[in-house]
Design an enzyme around this catalytic site. Structure first.
Site, PDB file in Angstrom:
ATOM      1  N   GLY A   1      25.121  35.492  41.033  1.00  0.00           N
ATOM      2  CA  GLY A   1      24.914  34.799  42.300  1.00  0.00           C
ATOM      3  C   GLY A   1      26.180  34.177  42.855  1.00  0.00           C
ATOM      4  O   GLY A   1      27.283  34.536  42.454  1.00  0.00           O
TER       5      GLY A   1
ATOM      6  N   GLY B   1      33.023  40.715  47.219  1.00  0.00           N
ATOM      7  CA  GLY B   1      33.218  41.541  46.015  1.00  0.00           C
ATOM      8  C   GLY B   1      31.869  42.050  45.508  1.00  0.00           C
ATOM      9  O   GLY B   1      31.675  43.244  45.287  1.00  0.00           O
ATOM     10  N   HIS B   2      30.911  41.125  45.343  1.00  0.00           N
ATOM     11  CA  HIS B   2      29.565  41.528  44.917  1.00  0.00           C
ATOM     12  C   HIS B   2      28.959  42.503  45.928  1.00  0.00           C
ATOM     13  O   HIS B   2      28.354  43.510  45.553  1.00  0.00           O
ATOM     14  CB  HIS B   2      28.635  40.303  44.857  1.00  0.00           C
ATOM     15  CG  HIS B   2      29.027  39.264  43.858  1.00  0.00           C
ATOM     16  ND1 HIS B   2      29.430  38.003  44.230  1.00  0.00           N
ATOM     17  CD2 HIS B   2      29.059  39.282  42.507  1.00  0.00           C
ATOM     18  CE1 HIS B   2      29.684  37.283  43.147  1.00  0.00           C
ATOM     19  NE2 HIS B   2      29.487  38.031  42.086  1.00  0.00           N
TER      20      HIS B   2
ATOM     21  N   ASP C   1      36.518  42.291  36.463  1.00  0.00           N
ATOM     22  CA  ASP C   1      36.225  41.934  35.071  1.00  0.00           C
ATOM     23  C   ASP C   1      36.400  43.197  34.229  1.00  0.00           C
ATOM     24  O   ASP C   1      35.434  43.754  33.694  1.00  0.00           O
ATOM     25  CB  ASP C   1      34.805  41.374  34.963  1.00  0.00           C
ATOM     26  CG  ASP C   1      34.641  40.157  35.852  1.00  0.00           C
ATOM     27  OD1 ASP C   1      35.068  39.074  35.446  1.00  0.00           O
ATOM     28  OD2 ASP C   1      34.137  40.304  36.978  1.00  0.00           O
TER      29      ASP C   1
ATOM     30  N   GLN D   1      35.265  43.320  30.585  1.00  0.00           N
ATOM     31  CA  GLN D   1      33.795  43.316  30.546  1.00  0.00           C
ATOM     32  C   GLN D   1      33.253  44.722  30.813  1.00  0.00           C
ATOM     33  O   GLN D   1      32.309  45.176  30.168  1.00  0.00           O
ATOM     34  CB  GLN D   1      33.282  42.340  31.606  1.00  0.00           C
ATOM     35  CG  GLN D   1      31.827  42.482  31.970  1.00  0.00           C
ATOM     36  CD  GLN D   1      31.382  41.387  32.909  1.00  0.00           C
ATOM     37  OE1 GLN D   1      31.171  40.261  32.489  1.00  0.00           O
ATOM     38  NE2 GLN D   1      31.243  41.697  34.190  1.00  0.00           N
TER      39      GLN D   1
ATOM     40  N   SER E   1      36.090  35.553  43.845  1.00  0.00           N
ATOM     41  CA  SER E   1      35.367  35.084  42.674  1.00  0.00           C
ATOM     42  C   SER E   1      34.464  33.935  43.101  1.00  0.00           C
ATOM     43  O   SER E   1      34.839  33.140  43.972  1.00  0.00           O
ATOM     44  CB  SER E   1      36.364  34.584  41.618  1.00  0.00           C
ATOM     45  OG  SER E   1      35.691  33.811  40.648  1.00  0.00           O
TER      46      SER E   1
ATOM     47  N   ARG F   1      33.966  31.422  41.489  1.00  0.00           N
ATOM     48  CA  ARG F   1      34.637  30.182  41.081  1.00  0.00           C
ATOM     49  C   ARG F   1      35.652  29.707  42.120  1.00  0.00           C
ATOM     50  O   ARG F   1      36.052  28.536  42.096  1.00  0.00           O
ATOM     51  CB  ARG F   1      35.337  30.376  39.732  1.00  0.00           C
ATOM     52  CG  ARG F   1      34.376  30.518  38.564  1.00  0.00           C
ATOM     53  CD  ARG F   1      35.115  30.534  37.241  1.00  0.00           C
ATOM     54  NE  ARG F   1      34.205  30.416  36.120  1.00  0.00           N
ATOM     55  CZ  ARG F   1      33.580  31.444  35.538  1.00  0.00           C
ATOM     56  NH1 ARG F   1      33.789  32.661  35.973  1.00  0.00           N
ATOM     57  NH2 ARG F   1      32.761  31.252  34.521  1.00  0.00           N
TER      58      ARG F   1
HETATM   59  P1  AMP Z   1      29.620  37.835  38.456  1.00  0.00           P
HETATM   60  O1  AMP Z   1      28.602  37.360  39.428  1.00  0.00           O
HETATM   61  O2  AMP Z   1      30.906  37.089  38.503  1.00  0.00           O
HETATM   62  O3  AMP Z   1      29.057  37.999  37.063  1.00  0.00           O
HETATM   63  O4  AMP Z   1      30.007  39.304  38.918  1.00  0.00           O
HETATM   64  C1  AMP Z   1      29.035  40.305  39.072  1.00  0.00           C
HETATM   65  C2  AMP Z   1      29.718  41.630  39.294  1.00  0.00           C
HETATM   66  O5  AMP Z   1      30.540  41.566  40.466  1.00  0.00           O
HETATM   67  C3  AMP Z   1      30.634  42.029  38.131  1.00  0.00           C
HETATM   68  O6  AMP Z   1      30.511  43.417  37.892  1.00  0.00           O
HETATM   69  C4  AMP Z   1      32.000  41.677  38.675  1.00  0.00           C
HETATM   70  O7  AMP Z   1      33.043  42.443  38.108  1.00  0.00           O
HETATM   71  C5  AMP Z   1      31.835  42.013  40.144  1.00  0.00           C
HETATM   72  N1  AMP Z   1      32.837  41.309  40.938  1.00  0.00           N
HETATM   73  C6  AMP Z   1      33.103  39.973  40.928  1.00  0.00           C
HETATM   74  N2  AMP Z   1      34.138  39.701  41.742  1.00  0.00           N
HETATM   75  C7  AMP Z   1      34.555  40.887  42.256  1.00  0.00           C
HETATM   76  C8  AMP Z   1      35.590  41.272  43.151  1.00  0.00           C
HETATM   77  N3  AMP Z   1      36.430  40.383  43.684  1.00  0.00           N
HETATM   78  N4  AMP Z   1      35.721  42.582  43.465  1.00  0.00           N
HETATM   79  C9  AMP Z   1      34.880  43.502  42.923  1.00  0.00           C
HETATM   80  N5  AMP Z   1      33.883  43.202  42.073  1.00  0.00           N
HETATM   81  C10 AMP Z   1      33.722  41.918  41.742  1.00  0.00           C
END
Ligand code: AMP
Length: 286
Positions: free
Chosen positions: A31, A36-37, A154, A157, A189, A191
């Protein structure tokens, strides 16, 4: 857009697609969504007749309890963003729905990630990848997707999840998607929202340093590149945890740049105040 909170309701809906052998794409997230998401969701929408995005802040992958407590949450805005890009299904389970038998590790505890889990994030965030493997396995079991979309932001990951899918022979294709960045290069991000204005400016140094590292790599050794990068991050006011040059396939450390066509990636983790940020990029093309 359908919103489900239980595995049962989600599965009742997805059965229509499974019966017709129509592929389901899956984007797991925690969330506080950003572009990016949404890039992963859009890719899945282009590839599959049905896209499921999950929003679940997984308690087992946080190695610092304050990081979990302060993790940004914006469910209403997330739903609006997902609706706007045309996402088909959102899965927003409670902790007990994902872990009905409690938070202890079960079917992923026997996995062996070898050195993949021992370097970089694995070394600096004890238990983190165990939690990631556990939640991704649980979510794959529930959603049973044909394809799963993950960001290269990531990167480690992504390799861990690929290894898990292979070790457990799970019938899902893991699709890697490129990093989406802000105009000044900072990798998006969740964050980033927690950064003060000053920290936000400092944070731009992370992607700057990755870009410069590719130039330094043409004339310096990997160790010199890492030292220059660490110094540049400190000078920008950040607290670097690591800057590592590694092989993109197995993450083994690179100690010298060979003449051969072997790709080298740089991986960085740095803190701006208490906010921990990671990024990566190619420094030598294969
Ligand atoms: P998270 O919510 O941070 O766990 O991220 C969920 C998914 O979104 C993971 O596969 C991350 O690698 C991807 N993600 C997060 N930030 C980015 C970004 N800036 N560009 C591409 N994918 C992203």
């Amino acid at each position: 857009m359908y919103i489900f909170k239980t595995a049962k309701d989600l599965n009742r809906h997805l059965q229509i697609y499974r019966d017709k052998k129509r592929p389901v794409g899956f984007v797991p997230t925690m969330g506080a969504l950003h572009q990016g998401h949404l890039s992963l969701v859009k890719r899945s929408l282009a590839d599959n007749p049905c896209t499921v995005c999950s929003i679940f802040v997984n308690p087992t992958q946080f190695n610092e309890s304050s990081d979990l407590a302060k993790y940004p949450r914006s469910p209403e805005r997330d739903l609006e963003l997902l609706h706007n890009v045309g996402c088909d299904v959102v899965f927003m389970p409670a902790v007990a729905e994902v872990y009905p038998k409690g938070l202890q590790f079960e079917d992923t505890a026997q996995l062996d990630f070898g050195s993949l889990a021992k370097v970089m994030e694995g070394a600096h965030r004890p238990g983190h990848f165990d939690g990631v493997a556990q939640v991704v396995k649980r979510l794959i079991d529930i959603v049973q997707p044909d394809r799963m979309y993950m960001g290269q932001k990531d990167y480690q990951q992504l390799l861990i999840v690929r290894s898990m899918v292979q070790q457990l022979a799970l019938p899902v294709e893991v699709v890697a998607c490129p990093i989406v960045r802000e105009a000044d290069g900072l990798a998006m991000s969740s964050r980033n929202q927690r950064l003060t204005a000053e920290q936000r400016q400092q944070a731009a140094a992370i992607s700057d340093v990755l870009r410069q590292a590719a130039q330094w790599a043409a004339v310096h050794t990997p160790e010199e590149v890492a030292q220059k990068a660490l110094r540049a991050l400190e000078e920008a006011g950040l607290e670097p945890e690591y800057f590592t040059l590694a092989d993109p396939v197995d993450l083994s450390p690179v100690h010298r740049f060979s003449e051969e066509e072997e790709a080298v990636m740089a991986f960085v983790a740095a803190r701006a105040g208490e906010i921990r940020l990671i990024d990566n990029g190619l420094v030598k093309k294969g």
